[in-house]
Design an enzyme around this catalytic site. Structure first.
Site, PDB file in Angstrom:
ATOM      1  N   SER A  41       0.793  -1.228   0.000  1.00 18.65           N
ATOM      2  CA  SER A  41       0.000   0.000   0.000  1.00 18.65           C
ATOM      3  C   SER A  41       0.823   1.274   0.000  1.00 18.65           C
ATOM      4  O   SER A  41       0.325   2.335  -0.381  1.00 18.65           O
ATOM      5  CB  SER A  41      -0.935   0.021   1.218  1.00 18.65           C
ATOM      6  OG  SER A  41      -0.199  -0.092   2.421  1.00 18.65           O
ATOM      7  N   ASP A 331      -3.493   8.134   7.845  1.00 20.53           N
ATOM      8  CA  ASP A 331      -4.327   7.237   8.642  1.00 20.53           C
ATOM      9  C   ASP A 331      -3.423   6.549   9.660  1.00 20.53           C
ATOM     10  O   ASP A 331      -2.308   7.020   9.915  1.00 20.53           O
ATOM     11  CB  ASP A 331      -5.109   6.259   7.753  1.00 20.53           C
ATOM     12  CG  ASP A 331      -4.216   5.343   6.908  1.00 20.53           C
ATOM     13  OD1 ASP A 331      -3.024   5.201   7.247  1.00 20.53           O
ATOM     14  OD2 ASP A 331      -4.711   4.774   5.920  1.00 20.53           O
ATOM     15  N   HIS A 334      -0.414   4.800   7.134  1.00 22.99           N
ATOM     16  CA  HIS A 334       0.229   5.385   5.961  1.00 22.99           C
ATOM     17  C   HIS A 334       0.574   6.860   6.152  1.00 22.99           C
ATOM     18  O   HIS A 334      -0.242   7.624   6.676  1.00 22.99           O
ATOM     19  CB  HIS A 334      -0.690   5.225   4.747  1.00 22.99           C
ATOM     20  CG  HIS A 334      -1.128   3.821   4.527  1.00 22.99           C
ATOM     21  ND1 HIS A 334      -2.350   3.342   4.944  1.00 22.99           N
ATOM     22  CD2 HIS A 334      -0.486   2.772   3.938  1.00 22.99           C
ATOM     23  CE1 HIS A 334      -2.460   2.059   4.630  1.00 22.99           C
ATOM     24  NE2 HIS A 334      -1.336   1.680   4.023  1.00 22.99           N
TER      25      HIS A 334
END
Length: 494
Positions: A41, A331, A334
């Site tokens: 991610s 978040d 990340h």
């Protein structure tokens, strides 16, 4: 530029660039045909939008500062986008699975990464995303599409001349060893690190077999400093939200193993150029010295409480912080675009400036030993931590792209040359090797310009003499090496 030819080695002092560390616009960077992204991610630009998984970021408030959610797990751009822009390739790296992707986009590179992925197949069994090895299958599909509209030769030229970014491993530790300790029943932490590195090695070898040659492999971040990991240990009070040092230690030891593995892997794959991307230290510095970067919050994310929100839990109903650029994390896992921007600048400054051969070496001295014809270089570039810190064996080197300069060794802390090589006292050096220091201490080894042939740089607009070498970016580098005793038979170039 002057080139001095001592009796036992040729020394070429190169000053290629004048670098400003404050702005990327002043940097002269290497040129790549395309950029390809693999991993998780941290580099997924939206592939998960097109698969069946709950791990998606194609909804608000993700992409808040990009006007629209794109599938990137941040409020804006990721490292692939920022690096591709700095390199002049493109402003955004699209996901390969986007059904509307154009041939022009394919030509300059795409992203194959998938949020939630890792080197361990057990990781994707939980997240139901694209395994790292499956990303290679998508790359094979990409190659066929590329060949279909540019032809086989041009396609391989693009692939051979591309830059690859790989970022994976964090999910493996979080999902299999820390928060869901399934792998702890099978491995010690040391064994699991080795298991993942073997997976990384196999992955890189597969990419090599498909024609990719220049790769940046990221290490682990300080996992124990991720907000979600603090929360997993019930560290909810502001004064209690400190990094988990045991997990950070595991990250550091994994990174140390990766650094040792890369030169061995490079040696086994001729023509490759690998670089280790250190994300641990830059992130650690942002966490410990937030004021340097303009951050006011580094132990929770901007989205929601910042403790547990990521993916579907960070949604349109989540309350947001007032200014995401003051938060290191978007978040609970990340970084924000601001955090990614600092990481991208660090990558460019410490790696990309010299990722290709001598064209990007800064203030370096290159040694060519007459006995073995081995090109050796040593330099320190803006704090870059090279793969190899000591010259132990000529085969532990970084391979240059030019076939006439097959090997270059990079050393940071000491300036190492073969024992017995003579170095003029007035040549600027990055440090001192034992042999050079010994030569200085003796004081009577003839280390003066007397006996050295001195000549100016060859005219880069003309083909250089075959016995001198070749010119790359106006820099004379050695081809067939002439010692000073042979040099007297030749006329120096103007």
């Amino acid at each position: 530029m002057k080139i001095l030819l001592p009796p036992f080695s040729i020394i070429i002092f190169i000053h290629i660039l004048s670098i400003s560390t404050t702005t990327s616009k002043s940097l002269t960077l290497p040129k790549f045909q395309a950029i390809f992204i693999f991993g998780d991610s941290t580099v997924d630009t939206g592939n998960n939008n097109y698969i069946h998984t709950v791990l998606k970021a194609n909804h608000a408030p993700y992409g808040k500062d990009s006007q629209v959610p794109t599938g990137r797990f941040s409020n804006g751009k990721l490292i692939p986008d920022l690096v591709a822009s700095l390199l002049g390739i493109k402003d955004n790296v699209p996901p390969f699975l986007d059904p509307n992707i154009t041939n022009d986009e394919l030509r300059t590179g795409v992203c194959f990464a998938s949020a939630g992925s890792g080197y361990d197949n057990w990781t994707v069994d939980i997240s139901k995303v694209i395994p790292v090895m499956k990303q290679i299958d998508y790359f094979k599909n990409y190659m066929e599409r590329l060949k279909g509209f540019v032809g086989n030769d041009e396609a391989m030229k693009i692939i051979n001349g591309s830059l690859v970014l790989i970022s994976a491993g964090t999910n493996d530790f979080i999902l299999n060893f820390y928060d869901i300790p399934s792998r702890r029943l099978e491995f010690t932490i040391d064994e699991y690190q080795d298991f993942l590195l073997e997976g990384m090695k196999n992955f890189v070898e597969e990419l090599y077999n498909l024609g990719l040659r220049t790769m940046i492999i990221a290490g682990l971040p300080p996992i124990g400093c991720l907000p979600i990991q603090m929360t997993s240990r019930f560290k909810l009070l502001p004064n209690d939200r400190r990094c988990l040092e045991s997990e950070n230690l595991h990250s550091r030891t994994y990174n140390q193993k990766l650094v040792k593995l890369l030169p061995k892997l490079q040696e086994s794959l001729p023509g490759t150029l690998f670089a280790y991307a250190d994300v641990y230290e830059p992130l650690n510095d942002m966490i410990n010295n937030p004021q340097k970067y303009g951050f006011v919050q580094t132990n929770r994310g901007c989205c929601g409480t910042g403790f547990v929100e990521t993916g579907p839990l960070c949604n349109e109903y989540s309350e947001l912080c007032a200014n995401a650029s003051q938060y290191l994390f978007w978040d609970c896992i990340h970084p924000s675009q601001a955090g990614y921007q600092y990481l991208s600048n660090d990558l460019v400054k410490k790696i990309l400036l010299h990722l290709v051969d001598l064209e990007t070496v800064l203030q370096a001295t290159v040694f060519v030993n007459d006995e073995d014809g081995q090109v050796r270089a040593a330099h320190k570039i803006l704090g870059y931590d090279p793969i190899q810190k000591s010259f132990a064996n000529p085969k532990h080197v970084i391979n240059a792209n030019n076939p006439r300069l097959p090997k270059i060794t990079v050393v940071e802390h000491e300036f190492l040359i073969s024992e017995g090589s003579l170095v003029p006292k007035d040549i600027p050096l990055a440090g001192s090797s034992s042999s050079h220091q010994a030569a200085q201490d003796e004081g009577d080894l003839g280390l003066s310009e007397e006996g050295f042939g001195v000549f100016d740089q060859a005219d880069p607009s003309k083909d250089p003499p075959s016995d001198l070498g070749l010119v790359r970016s106006g820099i004379v580098v050695s081809g067939n090496i002439l010692s000073s005793r042979d040099r007297s038979k030749e006329k120096a170039p103007n």
